[in-house]
Design a protein around this motif. Structure first.
Motif, PDB file in Angstrom:
ATOM      1  N   UNK A  31     192.248  86.474  46.112  1.00 52.20           N
ATOM      2  CA  UNK A  31     193.331  87.030  46.933  1.00 52.20           C
ATOM      3  C   UNK A  31     192.781  87.961  48.008  1.00 52.20           C
ATOM      4  N   UNK A  32     191.781  88.769  47.660  1.00 54.95           N
ATOM      5  CA  UNK A  32     191.192  89.681  48.632  1.00 54.95           C
ATOM      6  C   UNK A  32     190.487  88.951  49.760  1.00 54.95           C
ATOM      7  N   UNK A  36     191.660  89.028  53.698  1.00 59.14           N
ATOM      8  CA  UNK A  36     190.765  89.569  54.723  1.00 59.14           C
ATOM      9  C   UNK A  36     190.244  88.527  55.708  1.00 59.14           C
ATOM     10  N   UNK A  37     190.259  87.231  55.303  1.00 54.30           N
ATOM     11  CA  UNK A  37     189.660  86.210  56.172  1.00 54.30           C
ATOM     12  C   UNK A  37     190.580  85.043  56.495  1.00 54.30           C
ATOM     13  N   UNK A  38     191.598  84.804  55.663  1.00 56.25           N
ATOM     14  CA  UNK A  38     192.443  83.630  55.836  1.00 56.25           C
ATOM     15  C   UNK A  38     191.887  82.399  55.135  1.00 56.25           C
ATOM     16  N   UNK A  39     190.684  82.478  54.588  1.00 54.31           N
ATOM     17  CA  UNK A  39     190.073  81.339  53.886  1.00 54.31           C
ATOM     18  C   UNK A  39     190.277  81.517  52.391  1.00 54.31           C
ATOM     19  N   UNK A  40     190.657  80.448  51.689  1.00 53.89           N
ATOM     20  CA  UNK A  40     190.945  80.523  50.258  1.00 53.89           C
ATOM     21  C   UNK A  40     189.888  79.784  49.443  1.00 53.89           C
ATOM     22  N   UNK A  71     181.549  90.091  49.007  1.00 56.95           N
ATOM     23  CA  UNK A  71     181.115  90.671  50.264  1.00 56.95           C
ATOM     24  C   UNK A  71     180.460  89.638  51.172  1.00 56.95           C
ATOM     25  N   UNK A  72     179.581  88.799  50.605  1.00 58.25           N
ATOM     26  CA  UNK A  72     178.945  87.736  51.385  1.00 58.25           C
ATOM     27  C   UNK A  72     179.988  86.830  52.020  1.00 58.25           C
ATOM     28  N   UNK A  73     180.937  86.394  51.218  1.00 54.28           N
ATOM     29  CA  UNK A  73     181.944  85.464  51.714  1.00 54.28           C
ATOM     30  C   UNK A  73     182.741  86.074  52.857  1.00 54.28           C
ATOM     31  N   UNK A  74     183.245  87.277  52.656  1.00 54.60           N
ATOM     32  CA  UNK A  74     184.043  87.939  53.700  1.00 54.60           C
ATOM     33  C   UNK A  74     183.215  88.127  54.961  1.00 54.60           C
ATOM     34  N   UNK A  75     181.999  88.627  54.804  1.00 57.24           N
ATOM     35  CA  UNK A  75     181.176  88.928  55.970  1.00 57.24           C
ATOM     36  C   UNK A  75     180.776  87.677  56.742  1.00 57.24           C
ATOM     37  N   UNK A  76     180.410  86.603  56.039  1.00 54.24           N
ATOM     38  CA  UNK A  76     180.003  85.369  56.719  1.00 54.24           C
ATOM     39  C   UNK A  76     181.192  84.741  57.443  1.00 54.24           C
ATOM     40  N   UNK A  77     182.347  84.666  56.781  1.00 54.90           N
ATOM     41  CA  UNK A  77     183.525  84.069  57.421  1.00 54.90           C
ATOM     42  C   UNK A  77     183.950  84.898  58.634  1.00 54.90           C
ATOM     43  N   UNK A  78     183.975  86.216  58.493  1.00 57.24           N
ATOM     44  CA  UNK A  78     184.370  87.077  59.619  1.00 57.24           C
ATOM     45  C   UNK A  78     183.407  86.983  60.801  1.00 57.24           C
ATOM     46  N   UNK A  79     182.134  86.681  60.514  1.00 54.75           N
ATOM     47  CA  UNK A  79     181.145  86.554  61.585  1.00 54.75           C
ATOM     48  C   UNK A  79     181.209  85.173  62.245  1.00 54.75           C
ATOM     49  N   UNK A  80     182.161  84.336  61.793  1.00 59.96           N
ATOM     50  CA  UNK A  80     182.312  83.011  62.384  1.00 59.96           C
ATOM     51  C   UNK A  80     181.481  81.948  61.702  1.00 59.96           C
ATOM     52  N   UNK A  81     180.891  82.283  60.547  1.00 58.22           N
ATOM     53  CA  UNK A  81     180.075  81.316  59.818  1.00 58.22           C
ATOM     54  C   UNK A  81     180.916  80.234  59.155  1.00 58.22           C
TER      55      UNK A  81
END
Length: 190
Positions: A31-32, A36-40, A71-81
């Motif tokens: 859920x978090x 934070x990213x829109x990706x599930x 943290x990895x998931x959120x950061x990579x997705x937010x960076x456009x990965x």
């Protein structure tokens, strides 16, 4: 990754024999990440990952402890990965319902919650002296504590009490600092 289809891949494991968790940590993480990213993600806590050097650099500094995957998931997705989940036939020792397993889950929940909170922008708001940020921190801590209490798991209940204690102990000085900063920014009344 070698073919350039993803910046990070996450192994999706089959159901593990003997797993006895209630899913609180997994649901919190999923859920978090979605909020934070829109990706599930289907398995947000899977530690079996491959990541490009560039994506790893984008994700540093890494979250601590059991929050590193979230943290990895959120950061990579937010960076456009580009993140892909890949089915993988991997087995591991599942945790049961004994006290050690419950304590393990409580530590996981604490680290996952911290990784999500650090990426939510709330600590920045508090650090910048915002009263609203302090209120949000208290509410998130209270929600986490309430959820854990409702689940009825003894270790989760203790973790929730620890979170409440930390919010009270650390939240009060932050709130006082935020109020002082707000007063300082107010125009003089005359």
């Amino acid at each position: 990754m070698i073919t350039g289809q993803a910046d990070m891949t996450i192994a999706v494991l089959p159901p593990q024999q003997g797993a006895a968790g209630l899913g609180l940590v997994v649901r919190t993480a999923a859920a978090g990440i979605a909020r934070l990213t829109g990706w599930e993600p289907s398995q947000p806590l899977s530690g079996q990952r491959c990541i490009t050097r560039e994506a790893l650099i984008d994700a540093t500094p890494l979250a601590r402890g059991w929050g590193v995957e979230v943290g990895l998931t959120v950061d990579v997705v937010r960076a456009g990965g580009r993140v892909l989940e890949v089915p993988c036939e991997v087995r591991h020792r599942a945790t049961g319902r004994d006290m050690a397993s419950q304590m393990h889950r409580a530590r996981q929940l604490a680290d996952v919650s911290l990784a999500l909170a650090e990426r939510s922008g709330v600590p920045d708001k508090v650090r910048d002296g915002g009263l609203e940020g302090s209120r949000i921190v208290r509410e998130q801590g209270s929600r986490l504590a309430q959820t854990a209490r409702e689940k009825g798991v003894p270790a989760a209940r203790r973790a929730a009490e620890q979170v409440s204690d930390q919010v009270q102990r650390h939240g009060r000085p932050l709130l006082d600092r935020a109020r002082a900063e707000w007063r300082r920014r107010q125009p003089p009344q005359g």
